[in-house]
Structures are given as C-alpha cells and as structure tokens.
Design a protein around this motif. Structure first.
Motif, PDB file in Angstrom:
ATOM      1  N   CYS A 153       5.021 -11.031  -4.715  1.00  0.00           N
ATOM      2  CA  CYS A 153       4.693  -9.617  -4.517  1.00  0.00           C
ATOM      3  C   CYS A 153       5.920  -8.760  -4.745  1.00  0.00           C
ATOM      4  CB  CYS A 153       4.114  -9.375  -3.130  1.00  0.00           C
ATOM      5  SG  CYS A 153       5.338  -9.311  -1.843  1.00  0.00           S
ATOM      6  N   ALA A 175       3.160  -7.423   2.951  1.00  0.00           N
ATOM      7  CA  ALA A 175       2.916  -8.821   2.592  1.00  0.00           C
ATOM      8  C   ALA A 175       3.723  -9.682   3.547  1.00  0.00           C
ATOM      9  CB  ALA A 175       3.369  -9.087   1.158  1.00  0.00           C
ATOM     10  N   SER A 231      -6.148 -12.867   0.269  1.00  0.00           N
ATOM     11  CA  SER A 231      -6.398 -11.679   1.079  1.00  0.00           C
ATOM     12  C   SER A 231      -7.377 -10.814   0.307  1.00  0.00           C
ATOM     13  CB  SER A 231      -5.097 -10.906   1.325  1.00  0.00           C
ATOM     14  OG  SER A 231      -4.258 -11.640   2.187  1.00  0.00           O
ATOM     15  N   THR A 262       0.748  -7.572  -6.382  1.00  0.00           N
ATOM     16  CA  THR A 262       0.910  -9.015  -6.505  1.00  0.00           C
ATOM     17  C   THR A 262       0.527  -9.437  -7.912  1.00  0.00           C
ATOM     18  OG1 THR A 262      -1.349  -9.485  -5.824  1.00  0.00           O
ATOM     19  CG2 THR A 262       0.314  -9.432  -4.076  1.00  0.00           C
ATOM     20  N   ILE A 266       1.177 -16.454   1.320  1.00  0.00           N
ATOM     21  CA  ILE A 266       1.141 -14.991   1.428  1.00  0.00           C
ATOM     22  C   ILE A 266      -0.163 -14.463   2.048  1.00  0.00           C
ATOM     23  CG2 ILE A 266       0.217 -14.680  -0.922  1.00  0.00           C
ATOM     24  CD1 ILE A 266       1.948 -12.171  -1.183  1.00  0.00           C
ATOM     25  N   ASP A 267      -0.014 -13.479   2.928  1.00  0.00           N
ATOM     26  CA  ASP A 267      -1.144 -12.661   3.387  1.00  0.00           C
ATOM     27  C   ASP A 267      -0.769 -11.227   3.067  1.00  0.00           C
ATOM     28  OD1 ASP A 267      -2.985 -14.506   4.694  1.00  0.00           O
ATOM     29  OD2 ASP A 267      -1.337 -14.843   6.104  1.00  0.00           O
ATOM     30  N   LEU A 268      -1.730 -10.454   2.610  1.00  0.00           N
ATOM     31  CA  LEU A 268      -1.386  -9.101   2.184  1.00  0.00           C
ATOM     32  C   LEU A 268      -2.398  -8.070   2.682  1.00  0.00           C
ATOM     33  CD1 LEU A 268       0.435  -8.202  -0.953  1.00  0.00           C
ATOM     34  CD2 LEU A 268      -1.486  -6.762  -0.380  1.00  0.00           C
ATOM     35  N   TYR A 269      -1.863  -6.952   3.094  1.00  0.00           N
ATOM     36  CA  TYR A 269      -2.674  -5.843   3.603  1.00  0.00           C
ATOM     37  C   TYR A 269      -2.180  -4.565   2.953  1.00  0.00           C
ATOM     38  CZ  TYR A 269      -3.189  -9.333   7.285  1.00  0.00           C
ATOM     39  OH  TYR A 269      -3.411 -10.503   7.977  1.00  0.00           O
ATOM     40  N   LYS A 270      -3.079  -3.737   2.452  1.00  0.00           N
ATOM     41  CA  LYS A 270      -2.639  -2.413   2.011  1.00  0.00           C
ATOM     42  C   LYS A 270      -3.826  -1.463   2.029  1.00  0.00           C
ATOM     43  CE  LYS A 270      -2.738  -3.276  -3.027  1.00  0.00           C
ATOM     44  NZ  LYS A 270      -1.877  -3.265  -4.238  1.00  0.00           N
ATOM     45  N   ASP A 315       1.674 -16.273  -4.588  1.00  0.00           N
ATOM     46  CA  ASP A 315       2.819 -16.102  -3.689  1.00  0.00           C
ATOM     47  C   ASP A 315       3.927 -15.253  -4.303  1.00  0.00           C
ATOM     48  OD1 ASP A 315       1.903 -17.491  -1.407  1.00  0.00           O
ATOM     49  OD2 ASP A 315       2.281 -19.393  -2.411  1.00  0.00           O
ATOM     50  N   SER A 358      -4.208 -10.658  -2.763  1.00  0.00           N
ATOM     51  CA  SER A 358      -3.162 -11.655  -3.002  1.00  0.00           C
ATOM     52  C   SER A 358      -3.776 -13.038  -3.053  1.00  0.00           C
ATOM     53  CB  SER A 358      -2.094 -11.617  -1.904  1.00  0.00           C
ATOM     54  OG  SER A 358      -2.647 -12.069  -0.680  1.00  0.00           O
TER      55      SER A 358
END
Lengths: 297, 229
Positions: A171, A40, A53, A165, A118-122, A169, A113
């Motif tokens: 996480c 994140a 995201s 998350t 916030i930007d989120l990658y998983k 905003d 997210s």
C-alpha cells in the motif's frame, strides 16, 4: 495538502496498542486532510490463504451471505467478518479467482486490499469520524500506514481516499500531486495493469508494485520511482514486513520522523507525534529529499 | 510581575498571540513562556514589542513570523518558515529548522543551532541568518540583501540568482546556483562574520569561512544568452 502518518512498533508488546497510538496521530492531521481518511494495518501473516478488505458503501450488507454464496459457487470455504459497510474475507482461493468472482457477483463491492498481512480501511469523513466508524483504536499489528486527505487531483469518494493498494500486501499513501500520472498510467496499461480510479496516487502505487512484481526489491523499485515519478510527493509505503518513506527532490511536502527503541513514528508534522510515549527522548529528524528511509518490522 | 506563561495544552493559540499583540505591552510583561507548544503553527506571529518569548518545545509552521523588536527562543525544532518576513529582533532555534527558515526576512537575526532544510534564507531582504549546522539545497535563492553565515555545509544551488545578499560558508558547498560565485574575503567580511558568530554564540574562526556573492551577470537581461545561464 493531505497528512500522512505511519507507525512501526519494534517492541512486540506494543503491537496490541498500534491502533490506540495511531488514532491521535491521524486526528492530529485533520487540518491537513479533513475530507477522507484511511488506514492500512499489517499484522502476523495468515498461515495459508489470503484476506481481503471489502467495502460495501452501505451499512446493511449481508457479509455472511457473501461467504456462503462464494462456497456454493466455487466450493471453497470462506469466512467473512463484517462490521457495517466493511468486511474482511478470508479464503484459500487464488486472488485472481476471488477478484473475478466478486466483480461478477457483487460489482458494487470494492476490494480495498488483498494479502496475507494487510487489513485496510478508508472512507470519506474527518479522520476522527473515520477512525471511530471503523474502531481504528482497537487495531493491532506491527506497522500501519495512514492518511488524511484534502483532495486536489480527483473527487472526494471512498475509493479515491488513501491508502491505495496494488497486488498483495502493498500500500501507499501520498501527500502532494504528481505531474505525470497519465503518462505512467498509459505505460502501465500496456503492461496489462488495470486502474480503478483517475487518482494520481494510484499511478505511483501501481508503478512501484509493478516493479516489485517484476523482481525489484522495494528499494530498487523506489529508486526507479525517483526517475519515473514527476511532481511533489512524500510517500509512505507499507509491505508485509517493511515501512518506507521518501520525499521528492525538492522536499515540497513535509515529513518528520520520531524514533525510539520501541517505535518509529512518521507524520507530516510534529503535532501528530507530540502525544507519543517518550517522544521527548526520541531521535527526531526530517528525512532528506530523494533519500530512502526503510524500516523492517 | 513581568513574566507570564501560557500552556498551549490548555489555552488556545489565539489567546497567546492576542496577548503578545496587546496586553503584553500595556501590562509591561517582558517575558512569556509557552508550554506544550507541541508543533502548533503560528506561535508568536506578528509580535511587535520588546518581549522575550520562550517556546518550551517544538514549534510548527511560521513561528515568530513578521517579528519586530521581540526575541523568540525555540527550545526545540521549528517547522516551515520560522522567522519568515522578520523585520527586527532575534529568533533562536536550538534544534533544527525545516524549509524556508528566515524566508524574506527584512531585518533581525535568526540563529539555528542545528541544520536547516531546503530554501533557508530564500528571498532574504536584509535580515541576518546564522546556521550552526548545514543548510539544504536552494538556500539563499534570490536573496536581495542581508547576510547568511553557514557553519556547516550547503546543499545544491546555493545562492541561485543572488542579488546583494552575501553568504559565508565554513564547510563544503555541494553546488553553487546560477550567477553565484566564490569571492575573496575582505577584512570587512572577516569582521562581519566575527560579529555575526559572536551574536549567535558560535566560536568558529572567521578565517575558516568563504564568501559567496552574486557575479551580477543576471542583473541585466541579455537576449543573446538564449536562456543559457
């Protein structure tokens, strides 16, 4: 196991290098978490609206079509910038409306997210593979929270990877295992809180975010967390302008902090910090159990 | 040539450990320097020869575990379980040590200049540990034999369920564990603390230390205690 990494840059010039500094930290935690990875990143908040995201789970998804369809349905403009199975959607629509619309029209999409910063990658894969897939090295921002997963409490799937998350905003990543996630979950569900997975970490994430939505400061929420959460944990928590680190009372799971005038870097082990600039002169310490460490971006 | 250096940035750890286990003895190498340890695990584990190993930086988990005869110096900090199950020799950590430092060490001397995290000397079986700073909670848990000298403070539950090991503390003890008690220092205790401080390179006065040992009330099972210890 599992590895956690976090980085908060104090020097604004380093914001452009956040991802570049962070990738070796994540890759350094591959042995602790080889099955999935996530990150994140918090950057300057949007002046208006929210960003989301999104994760499609398939390489060919018509992200532009999604934005157009949202405009056709709800008459509110939206931009959707996609790269493969991931996209960031930006719109002025209220978050509840966006989530509802996605659920109804694209039920297979996963909202990773929501927020202004916030930007989120998983995803599943080794930290190196996931970092490359989403070009983590190019990410910029003031602070970031990352995780490498070795699953113990739930299956290896993208949605059970960390960070988790809740709300906006907010996480959390977790190394450890909770022993009362179902009790917490039943308690939170009576508050109308919806869970997306059977993962124990999600309970901690939703508990802390719920406390903050009820008016607690991050620090107060964490204090309540010490009372309510039972089990082994090192948590790293990210909000729009804060990074927080806590360990359980028995310090069952590790963490090391390296702090310089330019940055605060956190990892499960020093081997993820060894490459950082000027780390030789950093103040290096292990956070104490059941103590709160909070840094402001 | 009686010294050699290994750069872990370029050489696999297994090459170093294999060398320490085999060639160091046959080639008569007495001093090995380890460069760029960068938190790697298992450095110099199982060293069983009178070789001095200097780790020029921070070590990861289990550094110098099972050490016998050797002398390992860590210039930086040590991760989990440094000198775990040490049999003899000396390990010197110049920074701080993480959890379970010197766990179940049978012999030898572990010196930590800084603090240690929780569970320092857990299940100690005859080794000696001298900590220049403070130790975290549950240190000396179920320690069976050996001595710990703590120059700073101790956390919660110090010496819980101690057997015959003895702990000397200079600073404050947050709390004692079950069956641990503070006892009077005898002349032999002052002498032991003095010797251990000298071996570790600290110059505190042994008279500043107090002795923690087992009250031995848990030595025999007492069904009437109703689990209330």
């Amino acid at each position: 196991m599992c590895g956690i990494v976090g980085l908060l840059v104090k020097t604004p010039a380093l914001r452009a290098r956040l991802g570049e500094m962070l990738v070796p930290m994540m890759v350094g935690m591959t042995e602790r978490g080889p099955d999935s990875a996530g990150l994140a990143v918090f950057s300057a908040p949007l002046a208006s609206g929210h960003k989301y995201s999104l994760y499609a789970g398939t390489a060919s998804f018509d992200w532009e079509g999604l934005a157009q369809q949202l405009f056709v349905h709800l008459r509110v403009p939206a931009q959707c910038e996609g790269h493969g199975n991931h996209a960031v959607l930006v719109t002025e629509l209220a978050p509840e409306a966006v989530r509802q619309w996605i659920k109804e029209n694209f039920p297979a999409l996963h909202v990773l997210s929501c927020g202004r910063a916030i930007d989120l990658y998983k995803d599943i894969g080794t930290p190196g593979e996931v970092a490359q897939r989403y070009d983590f090295a190019s990410l910029q921002g003031s602070h970031a929270v990352g995780h490498t997963r070795m699953a113990t409490e739930s299956a290896v799937t993208p949605d059970r990877a960390h960070p988790f998350t809740a709300g906006e905003d907010f996480c959390l990543v977790h190394n450890g295992s909770l022993s009362n996630p179902y009790g917490l979950r039943r308690k939170l569900e009576t508050e109308g809180i919806h869970f997306e997975t059977d993962n124990d970490t999600e309970a901690a994430c939703r508990f802390l975010e719920w406390r903050m939505r009820e008016g607690d400061l991050l620090e107060t929420a964490i204090q309540k967390g010490f009372e309510e959460l039972d089990g082994f944990y090192t948590f790293l928590i990210g909000t729009e302008n804060k990074l927080a680190l806590v360990r359980d009372p028995f310090a069952c799971k590790p963490a090391v902090v390296a702090e310089t005038d330019d940055y605060v870097a956190i990892a499960s082990e020093f081997r993820s910090l060894a490459h950082l600039p000027d780390v030789k002169n950093a103040h290096i310490y292990e956070p104490n159990p059941e103590e709160m460490y909070v840094w402001t971006a | 040539m009686d010294s050699l250096s290994f750069d872990l940035a370029a050489t696999p750890l297994r090459d170093l450990n294999r060398f320490l286990h085999k060639e160091a003895v046959t080639q008569g190498i007495r001093h090995v320097t380890v460069l760029h340890p960068d938190g790697a695990h298992n450095i110099a584990v199982g060293l069983d020869a009178p070789v001095a190993v200097e780790i020029a930086g921070h070590a990861g988990y289990y550094a110098a575990g099972m050490l016998k005869h050797g002398e390992v110096t860590i210039q930086g900090n040590a991760g989990t379980g440094v000198a775990e199950n040490m049999m003899s020799g000396k390990v010197h950590v110049k920074g701080f040590a993480s959890v379970s430092a010197g766990a179940s060490a049978h012999g030898g001397l572990l010196v930590v200049d800084g603090d240690t995290s929780l569970r320092c000397g857990i299940s100690l079986k005859g080794g000696d540990i001298v900590v220049g700073g403070s130790v975290g909670s549950f240190s000396g848990f179920m320690a069976q034999a050996g001595r710990m000298v703590i120059c700073g403070n101790a956390g919660d539950a110090l010496g819980d369920s101690l057997y015959e090991a003895v702990i000397y503390v200079r600073g404050n003890i947050k709390s004692l564990g079950a069956d641990a008690r503070i006892e009077d220092m005898a002349e032999s205790d002052y002498q032991a603390v003095g010797e251990l401080l000298a071996a570790a390179g600290f110059s505190y006065d042994p008279h500043e230390f107090k002795r923690v040992a087992s009250a031995k009330s848990l030595y025999h099972w007492n069904a009437d205690a109703n689990q209330e210890y």
